[in-house]
Write an enzyme that holds these catalytic residues in place. Structure first.
Site, PDB file in Angstrom:
ATOM      1  N   ASP A 125     -21.282   2.127   5.774  1.00  0.00           N
ATOM      2  CA  ASP A 125     -19.903   2.535   6.011  1.00  0.00           C
ATOM      3  C   ASP A 125     -19.302   3.198   4.783  1.00  0.00           C
ATOM      4  O   ASP A 125     -19.770   3.012   3.646  1.00  0.00           O
ATOM      5  CB  ASP A 125     -19.033   1.317   6.357  1.00  0.00           C
ATOM      6  N   ARG A 160     -17.180  -8.649   9.718  1.00  0.00           N
ATOM      7  CA  ARG A 160     -18.160  -7.638  10.116  1.00  0.00           C
ATOM      8  C   ARG A 160     -19.327  -7.537   9.127  1.00  0.00           C
ATOM      9  O   ARG A 160     -20.363  -6.957   9.439  1.00  0.00           O
ATOM     10  CB  ARG A 160     -17.487  -6.280  10.305  1.00  0.00           C
ATOM     11  N   PRO A 204       2.087  -8.422  -2.644  1.00  0.00           N
ATOM     12  CA  PRO A 204       2.114  -7.038  -3.126  1.00  0.00           C
ATOM     13  C   PRO A 204       1.831  -6.912  -4.618  1.00  0.00           C
ATOM     14  O   PRO A 204       1.574  -5.817  -5.111  1.00  0.00           O
ATOM     15  CB  PRO A 204       3.538  -6.563  -2.780  1.00  0.00           C
ATOM     16  N   GLU A 222      11.394 -13.749   0.407  1.00  0.00           N
ATOM     17  CA  GLU A 222      11.391 -13.027  -0.856  1.00  0.00           C
ATOM     18  C   GLU A 222      10.100 -13.233  -1.653  1.00  0.00           C
ATOM     19  O   GLU A 222       9.713 -12.394  -2.447  1.00  0.00           O
ATOM     20  CB  GLU A 222      12.595 -13.473  -1.708  1.00  0.00           C
TER      21      GLU A 222
END
Length: 247
Positions: free
Chosen positions: A169, A154, A89, A116
């Site tokens: 896209d 992809r 994160p 953690e």
């Protein structure tokens, strides 16, 4: 390309890699997936891969030894130097541009953490990239690794039936994608725009570009800051803004 994933939960990937575009690309030999349980590399007699953090605090931290040994083993299987991606994160927010960058590599090693966090030495010595798929916290890196594997695969030549799909896209062009329509030409009183039925390819491309600009302005105006526009497109956007302000 080879995509290797280090995880404590390899079963999570069975359905993802065994279906749809990912499975098809693997069957064609375009990509290969290695899902490795790094617990197998633990030298602890109980195969532990985590421990309490020095200095105290809540939660458990992944120890360096299993991850180091697993990554080094995977590196020995290839001749090149792989990108080693930490799902975290705290990492750089993942984008389509990052997917395109990764798709030019021969090997990716994705590290999925749990608990953690990671011992900092993993971050300092093993990792080339730290990536987050969004500003929120998941229980582990597996879902992020699935997203990266899908978005990269992809883009590989031959993975999609239509080679133009990936490059048009949303986000690939820097804009959100234009609307799409298919048969029937009218459904419950809703008609396909006449321009798409005209067969005039240049006018259709102009319409699609303008609709992409319109949609991006409405939903992600921040993306327009980095887009190169010609005078006609700037005028079109300004008219849209004026209409919005007057409504």
């Amino acid at each position: 390309m080879n995509i290797s994933i280090l995880t404590l939960f390899p079963e999570m990937f069975t359905g993802v890699f065994g279906q749809s575009i990912l499975n098809s690309a693997a069957e064609k030999g375009i990509v290969s997936f290695d899902v490795v349980n790094f617990r197998d590399y633990s030298k602890d007699k109980h195969q532990r891969v985590d421990d309490y953090p020095y200095g105290g605090g809540g939660g458990m931290v992944l120890t360096p030894q299993p991850m180091f040994d697993a990554v080094e083993d995977l590196k020995h299987r290839t001749s090149g130097e792989p990108r080693v991606v930490l799902l975290c994160p705290q990492g750089e927010v993942y984008t389509q541009q990052k997917a395109e960058e990764f798709a030019r590599e021969e090997q990716l090693i994705l590290l999925c953490g749990h608990y953690e966090g990671y011992d900092e030495r993993i971050r300092q010595e093993l990792v080339t990239d730290e990536v987050s798929i969004g500003d929120y916290v998941l229980t582990g890196g597996e879902i992020g690794a699935m997203a990266i594997a899908d978005s990269v695969t992809r883009l590989l030549p031959g993975a999609l039936g239509n080679e133009t799909s990936a490059v048009t896209d949303s986000h690939s062009t820097g804009l959100l994608e234009h609307p799409h329509y298919t048969r029937p030409s009218e459904f419950r009183g809703m008609a396909v725009p006449d321009i798409l039925l005209s067969g005039h390819h240049k006018n259709i491309e102009t319409w699609r570009r303008r609709e992409a600009l319109r949609r991006t302005l409405e939903r992600r105006p921040d993306m327009l800051e980095n887009i190169q526009l010609d005078d006609e497109e700037r005028s079109f956007l300004q008219n849209l803004k004026n209409e919005k302000e007057s409504s």
